[in-house]
Design a protein around this motif. Structure first.
Motif, short mmCIF file in Angstrom:
data_model
loop_
_atom_site.label_atom_id
_atom_site.label_comp_id
_atom_site.label_asym_id
_atom_site.label_seq_id
_atom_site.Cartn_x
_atom_site.Cartn_y
_atom_site.Cartn_z
N TRP A 130 0.85 -1.19 0.00
CA TRP A 130 0.00 0.00 0.00
C TRP A 130 0.88 1.24 0.00
CZ3 TRP A 130 -5.49 0.07 0.40
CH2 TRP A 130 -6.08 -1.19 0.47
N PHE A 131 0.59 2.16 -0.91
CA PHE A 131 1.35 3.41 -1.03
C PHE A 131 0.47 4.59 -0.62
CE2 PHE A 131 3.51 0.51 -3.78
CZ PHE A 131 4.84 0.92 -3.83
N TYR A 132 1.06 5.49 0.18
CA TYR A 132 0.39 6.75 0.48
C TYR A 132 1.29 7.86 -0.04
CZ TYR A 132 -2.26 10.36 2.93
OH TYR A 132 -3.04 11.45 3.22
N ASP A 133 0.82 8.58 -1.06
CA ASP A 133 1.61 9.64 -1.69
C ASP A 133 1.35 10.96 -0.98
OD1 ASP A 133 2.82 11.54 -3.23
OD2 ASP A 133 2.02 10.84 -5.15
N TYR A 134 2.23 11.29 -0.03
CA TYR A 134 2.14 12.60 0.61
C TYR A 134 3.26 13.50 0.07
CZ TYR A 134 1.33 16.23 4.05
OH TYR A 134 1.05 17.44 4.64
N ARG A 135 3.54 13.37 -1.24
CA ARG A 135 4.56 14.21 -1.87
C ARG A 135 3.96 15.08 -2.97
NH1 ARG A 135 9.91 11.43 -4.11
NH2 ARG A 135 10.02 10.95 -1.90
N THR A 136 3.22 14.46 -3.88
CA THR A 136 2.68 15.20 -5.01
C THR A 136 1.71 16.29 -4.54
OG1 THR A 136 2.83 13.16 -6.31
CG2 THR A 136 1.56 14.97 -7.25
N ASN A 152 -6.32 -3.30 12.32
CA ASN A 152 -6.85 -4.29 11.38
C ASN A 152 -6.27 -4.02 10.00
OD1 ASN A 152 -8.30 -6.35 10.25
ND2 ASN A 152 -10.24 -5.76 11.18
N ILE A 153 -5.00 -4.36 9.85
CA ILE A 153 -4.26 -4.01 8.65
C ILE A 153 -4.80 -4.72 7.40
CG2 ILE A 153 -2.44 -5.76 8.70
CD1 ILE A 153 -0.42 -3.45 8.35
N ASP A 154 -5.53 -5.81 7.59
CA ASP A 154 -6.08 -6.55 6.45
C ASP A 154 -7.40 -5.97 5.95
OD1 ASP A 154 -3.98 -8.42 6.50
OD2 ASP A 154 -4.96 -9.55 8.11
N LYS A 155 -7.92 -4.96 6.63
CA LYS A 155 -9.22 -4.38 6.25
C LYS A 155 -9.07 -2.95 5.71
CE LYS A 155 -11.69 -7.93 7.67
NZ LYS A 155 -12.43 -8.78 6.71
N ARG A 156 -8.00 -2.72 4.99
CA ARG A 156 -7.76 -1.38 4.44
C ARG A 156 -8.63 -1.15 3.21
NH1 ARG A 156 -1.12 -1.25 4.46
NH2 ARG A 156 -0.82 -0.68 6.65
N LYS A 157 -8.88 0.14 2.95
CA LYS A 157 -9.66 0.51 1.76
C LYS A 157 -8.96 1.64 1.02
CE LYS A 157 -14.18 -0.85 3.62
NZ LYS A 157 -15.56 -0.39 3.98
N GLU A 158 -8.83 1.47 -0.29
CA GLU A 158 -8.18 2.49 -1.12
C GLU A 158 -9.02 3.77 -1.18
OE1 GLU A 158 -5.80 0.67 -4.77
OE2 GLU A 158 -7.77 -0.28 -4.59
N THR A 159 -8.33 4.90 -1.24
CA THR A 159 -9.04 6.15 -1.53
C THR A 159 -8.93 6.47 -3.02
OG1 THR A 159 -7.09 7.50 -1.02
CG2 THR A 159 -8.63 7.07 0.78
N TRP A 160 -7.96 5.83 -3.68
CA TRP A 160 -7.82 5.99 -5.14
C TRP A 160 -8.75 5.02 -5.84
CZ3 TRP A 160 -6.88 2.53 -8.99
CH2 TRP A 160 -6.64 3.05 -10.26
N SER A 161 -9.31 5.48 -6.93
CA SER A 161 -10.08 4.60 -7.82
C SER A 161 -10.06 5.25 -9.20
CB SER A 161 -11.52 4.44 -7.32
OG SER A 161 -12.22 5.68 -7.42
N GLU A 162 -10.55 4.53 -10.18
CA GLU A 162 -10.60 5.10 -11.54
C GLU A 162 -11.52 6.31 -11.58
OE1 GLU A 162 -11.42 2.15 -14.44
OE2 GLU A 162 -9.60 0.99 -14.01
N ASN A 180 -11.95 8.25 -8.77
CA ASN A 180 -11.30 9.26 -7.93
C ASN A 180 -9.78 9.15 -8.10
OD1 ASN A 180 -10.62 11.16 -5.97
ND2 ASN A 180 -10.76 9.67 -4.29
N GLU A 181 -9.27 9.77 -9.13
CA GLU A 181 -7.85 9.68 -9.43
C GLU A 181 -6.99 10.54 -8.50
OE1 GLU A 181 -7.44 10.66 -13.53
OE2 GLU A 181 -8.27 8.74 -14.23
N GLU A 182 -7.66 11.29 -7.61
CA GLU A 182 -6.94 12.15 -6.66
C GLU A 182 -6.62 11.42 -5.35
OE1 GLU A 182 -5.99 15.31 -7.59
OE2 GLU A 182 -6.80 14.63 -9.51
N GLY A 183 -7.10 10.21 -5.21
CA GLY A 183 -6.86 9.48 -3.97
C GLY A 183 -5.38 9.21 -3.73
N ARG A 184 -4.91 9.47 -2.52
CA ARG A 184 -3.48 9.31 -2.20
C ARG A 184 -3.14 7.90 -1.71
NH1 ARG A 184 -0.63 13.94 -2.22
NH2 ARG A 184 -1.80 15.90 -2.22
N TRP A 185 -4.12 7.06 -1.50
CA TRP A 185 -3.92 5.75 -0.86
C TRP A 185 -4.26 4.66 -1.87
CZ3 TRP A 185 -1.38 3.56 2.80
CH2 TRP A 185 -1.84 2.49 3.57
N ARG A 186 -3.25 3.90 -2.29
CA ARG A 186 -3.45 2.94 -3.37
C ARG A 186 -2.57 1.72 -3.16
NH1 ARG A 186 -2.76 4.36 -9.87
NH2 ARG A 186 -3.46 2.33 -10.65
#
Length: 506
Positions: A392-398, A425-435, A437-443
């Motif tokens: 899982w990547f969190y882009d807090y740079r761009t 609960n590290i196995d229950k994560r949810k992306e904020t990025w999607s096709e 919502n291309e602005e989501g930082r969590w992918r």
């Protein structure tokens, strides 16, 4: 006297001495020596009566002189004028030869305040306060403030030993260390990770007597090869109620990368030193000063390389117990470099569960030109299958803009990341990025996607840089200027490494 008044007085004195040619680093050194002596003196009196032993002044060969005075606070604070300066210098030399924490605090110590009147001012300022009765949070606040001020003095180079506290607290909030567990930092600087972990454990647990004792004396271990930085770390920890004034030092002065000492820990929290290459300097037979790349030939390493960060990453993997956890700040080159870098990434993903990468913005470190990330991973037992299934990547740079002074990164800036990290609960994560919502930082990217990338690169970004397409979204001019400096510094650092490599090949 109020807490803020004490802090203000210490700051004012720092500024007076700075005008006298004594930098923050030198001032901080002297404050460390004197605070240690004063607190030891307090602990030897009622109600503590600890019976701490201090030696008599020693000769140049390290032997106590029979009729000499005792090298302690009581004797020092009674001196005046030239006698004060002379005694203080002899005291420092004497205590540097002692064992345990005492010797480590005073290793290579020198008097940098040559004016006896100014030295007496510092002594009197410290003497007026009862430091042992003062809360650890207040003492810590004073000392941490001095450390940060010292880090801001870019000419001193102290910034490389100071990791922004907002970043440290975020990393600890994700790892959430538990009582009765061990924590190591193989390049501990001034001890920021230890203090944040200590505070987390105290604030989030009702500790019994055994847990308090373990936290104070058996939880934290580290390495720091720079004597001045090591003494600051020891003092910083002691002021925060970690360790004993007459106990053994748990900060090792040796280079952590030289060998595996066999110890294994529950957590590794670290920000290894900046600079890509490990090297050593010596004088050859012709009397010339020569610098050589230093590669660590260790059987437990996957790759032999002179890349310092890759070596630290391999060493940290070795230090972890099975199922131990690590959070490590590493520069961009660790994510994309080929050769040894590619092999280290492959082996890390195979033998450990590399589950999260936090991409950090520029402008958060006092040392400029640093583009860094935090890698979070768990050690795992031997297996035929790769342990890493997805990262899982969190882009807090761009599109993020910070500067150390005017617009520093605060802990609240990373609150979304901590929430999405979802420690419980590290196995229950949810992306904020999607096709959509291309602005989501969590992918997330799965293992097969990453292995298929050129050189198994983890240097992944997907957000659109708004400053390239939308002039209305440009940051303030001063922030832009800092970013330009950051990028130029990063480029210069890369060129320096290339030139160093070319020079070594000739």
């Amino acid at each position: 006297m109020t807490d803020s008044t004490i802090i203000s007085k210490i700051w004012n004195l720092a500024n007076v001495l700075r005008d006298d040619g004594v930098g923050y680093g030198d001032y901080l050194e002297q404050i460390t020596y004197l605070l240690f002596l004063k607190m030891a003196d307090e602990l030897n009196k009622p109600p503590y009566n600890k019976g701490l032993k201090f030696p008599k002044l020693k000769d140049v060969e390290g032997n106590e002189v029979a009729d000499a005075e005792i090298a302690n606070w009581e004797t020092l604070s009674s001196k005046r004028g030239a006698e004060l300066e002379s005694f203080y210098s002899q005291l420092l030399r004497t205590l540097s030869t002692e064992k345990g924490t005492l010797g480590q605090i005073f290793t290579k110590s020198q008097n940098k305040i040559q004016d006896p009147a100014k030295l007496l001012k510092v002594i009197n300022l410290i003497d007026k306060e009862d430091w042992s009765m003062m809360g650890a949070d207040i003492k810590g606040k004073i000392y941490e403030g001095l450390l940060e001020k010292n880090a801001e003095d870019t000419k001193s180079g102290a910034g490389q030993y100071f990791t922004p506290r907002a970043l440290i607290k975020t990393m600890v909030a994700c790892i959430q260390p538990k009582p009765l567990k061990t924590i190591v930092d193989p390049a501990c600087g001034t001890g920021g990770f230890f203090l944040a972990a200590y505070d987390w454990i105290v604030d989030n647990n009702k500790l019994d007597r055994e847990e308090k004792e373990f936290l104070k004396n058996k939880t934290f271990y580290g390495n720091e090869i720079v004597a001045n930085t090591r003494r600051m770390c020891l003092m910083n920890m002691y002021l925060h109620n970690i360790g004993e004034i007459d106990g053994e030092s748990f900060i090792n002065p040796n280079d952590a990368l030289i060998a595996d000492d066999g110890e294994r820990y529950d957590y590794v929290l670290a920000n290894p030193p900046f600079g890509k290459k490990s090297s050593m300097t010596f004088t050859n037979e012709q009397g010339e000063i020569v610098k050589e790349d230093l590669s660590y030939n260790r059987q437990d390493f996957w790759e032999t390389t002179s890349n310092k960060q890759l070596n630290f990453l391999q060493h940290i993997k070795t230090q972890l117990k099975i199922n131990g956890e690590a959070a490590v700040v590493l520069p961009d080159n660790v994510l994309f470099e080929g050769g040894a870098g590619e092999e280290v990434r492959k082996q890390l993903m195979k033998t450990a569960e590399l589950h999260t990468i936090l991409r950090l913005p520029t402008g958060i470190f006092y040392a400029q030109g640093v583009k860094a990330n935090v890698l979070f991973f768990k050690n795992r037992p031997a297996s035929k299958e790769a342990w890493t299934k997805e990262i899982w990547f969190y882009d807090y740079r761009t599109n993020v803009h910070h500067t150390p002074k005017k617009s520093p990164m605060r802990q609240q800036h990373l609150e979304e990341f901590v929430k999405l990290y979802n420690s419980k609960n590290i196995d229950k994560r949810k992306e904020t990025w999607s096709e959509e919502n291309e602005e989501g930082r969590w992918r997330k990217y799965n293992y097969d996607e990453i292995i298929a990338r050129d050189k198994t690169s983890l240097d992944i970004f997907w957000l659109r840089d708004k400053s390239l397409t939308d002039l209305d979204n440009l940051p303030d001019p001063d922030v832009l200027a800092h970013e330009i400096i950051e990028n130029i510094e990063a480029g210069l650092n890369s060129f320096r490494e290339i030139i160093a490599t070319l020079d070594d090949d000739e």
